[in-house]
Write an enzyme that holds these catalytic residues in place. Structure first.
Site: not given
Ligand code: GRF
Length: 190
Positions: A13, A87, A106
């Site tokens: 997202s 990740m 974060h």
């Molecule tokens: C987000 O909450 C970001 O802060 C964390 O992982 C999530 C990723 O969400 N590191 P998306 O894949 O961008 O929807």
């Protein structure tokens, strides 16, 4: 014009919010790299018309996967590398090579609650102010220099899901802003 490459691992997202905002500027998101084969971020990339690449970490060491990521970065030569829900922890070889060019978001007000449970730990805390942090990436876990934070005050009656939604709203607001500002700065420096 300045260019960015975005690294994701899942939903994407933030990748989408950034790509849509950058599409309204003279800058460009040139590629999306994801380490998870079936991630929804590939569907988003297709809809956005952004070339996407799968780099697996499965069954091999980090060095081999990072070599493949680095080959793509060498090919696209971006001004900015944007980690958005990526990740994997990058090695110091990578963070040193691209020092000052890699940023991350974060879902907590760093230095509080680093690591993979930022939302849950923020929620479980007694903190009344929660929020998100955009920061430069070094080889530590969410330890790089803070670029910007956005926070909100919670009433205490919200559910975890409601807090998650507010955190993602903050992310989708400040991450595109910071990316565009850094791309503007990179363009000025050319
Ligand atoms: C987000 O909450 C970001 O802060 C964390 O992982 C999530 C990723 O969400 N590191 P998306 O894949 O961008 O929807």
């Amino acid at each position: 014009m300045a260019e960015a490459v975005i690294l994701t691992s899942g939903n994407g997202s933030n990748f989408q919010a950034i790509s849509e905002a950058v599409a309204r500027t003279n800058h460009k998101i040139t590629a999306m790299i994801c380490n998870k084969k079936d991630a929804y971020s590939f569907v988003r990339a297709e809809k956005l018309g952004i070339p996407s690449y799968h780099v697996s970490y499965l069954g091999r060491d980090r060095k081999a996967a990072e070599k493949e990521i680095d080959d793509l970065l060498e090919r696209f030569h971006p001004d900015l590398i944007v980690l958005a829900g990526f990740m994997k922890l990058l090695s110091s070889e990578m963070t040193d090579k691209y020092e000052g060019k890699i940023i991350n978001i974060h879902p907590a007000l760093l230095p509080k609650y680093p690591g993979t449970h930022g939302i849950e730990e923020s929620f479980a805390s007694a903190d009344t102010e929660l929020g998100v942090t955009v920061h430069y990436v070094d080889s530590g876990m969410d330890t790089g220099k803070v670029i910007r934070q956005k926070s909100f005050v919670r009433s205490g009656s919200e559910s975890l899901e409601e807090i998650e939604t507010r955190i993602h709203e903050c992310e989708h607001e400040i991450y595109p802003q910071v990316v565009i500002e850094l791309l503007d700065r990179a363009e000025e420096g050319k």
